[in-house]
Design a protein around this motif. Sequence first.
Motif, short mmCIF file in Angstrom:
data_model
loop_
_atom_site.label_atom_id
_atom_site.label_comp_id
_atom_site.label_asym_id
_atom_site.label_seq_id
_atom_site.Cartn_x
_atom_site.Cartn_y
_atom_site.Cartn_z
N TYR A 160 -5.82 -5.52 9.32
CA TYR A 160 -6.64 -4.37 9.39
C TYR A 160 -5.94 -3.17 10.05
CZ TYR A 160 -10.60 -0.94 10.09
OH TYR A 160 -11.89 -0.70 9.91
N LYS A 200 -3.81 -1.35 7.44
CA LYS A 200 -4.37 -1.22 6.44
C LYS A 200 -4.86 0.46 6.86
CE LYS A 200 -8.11 -2.76 3.60
NZ LYS A 200 -9.17 -3.20 3.40
N ASN A 201 -5.14 0.58 7.99
CA ASN A 201 -6.59 1.53 7.86
C ASN A 201 -5.21 2.47 8.74
OD1 ASN A 201 -9.06 1.25 7.07
ND2 ASN A 201 -8.11 -0.58 7.71
#
Length: 332
Positions: free
Chosen positions: A247, A250-251
């Motif tokens: 996560y 990706k962010n």
Amino acid sequence: MNTQILTTTDTDIARAAALLKGGGLVAFPTETVYGIGANALDGDAVQKIFAAKGRPSDNPLIVHIADAAQLAPLVREIPENAQKLMDAFWPGPLTIVMKKSSLIPEFVSAGLDTVGIRIPKSETALRLLRACAMPVAAPSANTSGKPSPTNAKRVSDDLSGRIDAIIDGGSCDVGVESTVIDCSTAVPHLLRPGGVTYEQLTEVLGTVVQSFGGHSEGQTPKSPGMKYKHYAPSAQVVVVTDDFEGYVLKNAPKYQKAGVITRSLGAFPVNCEVRLFGSSPKEYAANLFEHLRSLDDAGAEIIFAEDIDCKGLNLATRNRLHRAAGLNSVKE
Ligand code: AMP
Ligand code: MG
């Protein structure tokens, strides 16, 4: 106002006690977090706490005492459940809510007919309470809404110039606030998870209703403090329940600087400021608030935090983390 920084010598503890007796505000360490104290029996002194913190006036304060002998005049009765808890957990991180006596000013109880009381375990807190020989009302020593301070620097960051003195007693042992349990009703209600765990409470009392709310729309918590935005740094906080590293990978690149609170070091993007949550429930609790504050200082726009379970002390730490995130968590 010039805020004095005091040490834990006998002379400085006596100075702090004199300030409290004179109606002043003194921040001091407890084993949970730092508190901002005032004479609990002096409504004018207590009122100044609300102004210094920007605390809503309907959020009651916890009263701290050094000795169980100080309790009787402050409450209408000592319920059997309260006595069992006192025997098991005082001194310690447990606040017991009971029906208040008329000695407790309205400001302390925020208009309720109950009062929360505890004997802290921290030796510095106990020395101060003994030196001033009166009950001391003391909420956490932060600006209302921010993470609680676990060291004197963080108290100073929020309250310097607004209070008379800060006793610097190093870092707090537990790191999250006291457990609050309501014993004014036949069945005890856990109003705030904290340093004494739910499991420890049920072992002594049998049934305890979890009533700290705030996890679903329209639920009104019994403890006024639990309805407010709380424990929040300036940066947005996102709690990630699954595939944390994936996560973040990706962010995080969507931001200039991201904060990461992780249980194990991973391959995080270069724009991440990484803080280790720790490797035990005790360490998660001790580190959380300081990490949130230090990631603000580092300029993080967003903080990604790895979720933890609800067992033992983690129930309290997880409650603070999710509230810091405005109860938003994501699953990837
Ligand atoms: P703090 O002192 O900042 O840790 O906040 C004290 C917490 O204890 C808040 O969540 C209050 O709402 C709660 N509290 C204190 N006194 C009472 C009471 N009489 N009844 C219910 N909750 C209380
Ligand atoms: Mg607080």
